[in-house]
Design a protein around this motif. Structure first.
Motif, PDB file in Angstrom:
ATOM      1  N   ARG A 147     -15.918  -2.153 -17.917  1.00 26.26           N
ATOM      2  CA  ARG A 147     -14.609  -1.612 -17.520  1.00 26.26           C
ATOM      3  C   ARG A 147     -13.793  -2.690 -16.801  1.00 26.26           C
ATOM      4  N   ASP A 171     -13.939   4.802 -12.133  1.00 26.21           N
ATOM      5  CA  ASP A 171     -12.656   4.367 -12.685  1.00 26.21           C
ATOM      6  C   ASP A 171     -11.576   4.295 -11.619  1.00 26.21           C
ATOM      7  N   TYR A 231     -15.662   4.154 -24.703  1.00 23.10           N
ATOM      8  CA  TYR A 231     -14.214   3.947 -24.660  1.00 23.10           C
ATOM      9  C   TYR A 231     -13.834   2.940 -25.727  1.00 23.10           C
ATOM     10  N   GLY A 282      -9.216   2.518 -23.078  1.00 23.43           N
ATOM     11  CA  GLY A 282     -10.060   2.401 -21.900  1.00 23.43           C
ATOM     12  C   GLY A 282     -10.497   3.719 -21.304  1.00 23.43           C
TER      13      GLY A 282
END
Length: 286
Positions: A229, A187, A31, A67
């Motif tokens: 993340r 996510d 990402y 992201g």
């Protein structure tokens, strides 16, 4: 993912690449900390974005938000030509208003793949060519015209997205889609207390097999993926004015000390320090 953000720098608000080769590409899932647009001129391959794999055809537009985990998959020895545009999200924010949120183009709700008809393709590629010309120019006003060209391009994409009769390419299913499912689950539950045992139970996999498969497909461990993340999410909170302790726990970290160590190692500054420039990974000029 590990090893990507610390290579190259996006020193301005945006950068355009026009690439032609027969090298193919299939990097690890990764990402960026910026938005990305890919306009496929020629080539045959697929693109994995937001947990779904799509077969592409020339003229397709791929929209990858900041992201968003993605990976291009193009084989060697076939012509592969594309425009790639990197855009600082804060640049789009500066030129947005209540009626026109430019970063909405990169929302998963709008779709990540645009399949345009011939007139739409021509309009979008002509706009990109104008941007390319102004970026390569030294004539009077070239900076202003390149910025105008970039904004026109993003606005036009937003208008195309809002056309009801625009076809939406369906994702395809492959044997490695179990990892895509895990990525999407991570996510969606980023701030939860996720354990390896919980994930293995959730996806009916042996935890050791799951960890091996995840590393093989993504190039990093599940723990490393979650940490990076969450760091990106924490950085967003800090940019929006949240205290560092609030950003830490809102992002899913359970220990402030572990958060500050990870943040300093990843970004080269403390959570309360100066933010580094956005980074372009050299391998990811897909």
């Amino acid at each position: 993912m590990e090893g990507y953000e610390k290579r190259g720098y996006l020193s301005g608000d945006y950068k355009l690449f026009h690439l032609r080769d027969t090298l193919g590409t299939k990097p690890d899932y990764h990402y960026h900390e910026f938005h990305k647009i890919l306009l496929l001129i020629s080539g045959s391959g697929s693109y994995v974005v937001d947990g779904k794999r799509y077969l592409l055809q020339p003229g397709d537009v791929v929209l990858v938000g900041r992201g968003c985990v993605h990976r291009p998959e193009f084989e060697q020895n076939a012509p592969y030509e594309r425009y790639i545009l990197y855009i600082d999200p804060e640049f789009l924010e500066r030129y947005s208003d209540t009626e026109c949120k430019l970063s909405a183009c990169f929302s998963s709700k709008s779709g990540h793949i645009l399949r345009l008809n011939q007139p739409m393709q021509q309009e979008l590629f002509s706009a990109t060519e104008r941007l390319e010309q102004e970026l390569g120019s030294t004539e009077f006003g070239h900076t202003l015209l390149s910025r105008e060209s970039l904004l026109r391009l993003v606005v036009q994409i937003g208008r195309f997205q809002r056309q009801e009769n625009l076809p939406s390419p369906a994702p395809i299913i492959t044997e490695s889609d179990r990892i895509l499912e895990i990525l999407a689950y991570l996510d969606a539950n980023l701030t939860e207390d996720l354990s390896i045992d919980h994930l293995a139970e959730q996806f009916y996999l042996s935890k050791y097999h799951m960890m091996r498969l995840f590393r093989r497909e993504t190039g990093c461990t599940i723990h490393s993926y979650l940490t990076q993340r969450r760091l990106m999410l924490a950085r967003d909170y800090i940019r929006r004015g949240f205290k560092t302790t609030d950003a830490c726990f809102r992002s899913g970290f359970r220990s402030y000390c572990a958060f500050t160590r990870a943040y300093s190692k990843h970004y080269g500054t403390t959570p309360s320090g100066r933010l580094d420039p956005l980074v372009i990974p050299e391998e990811c000029l897909e």
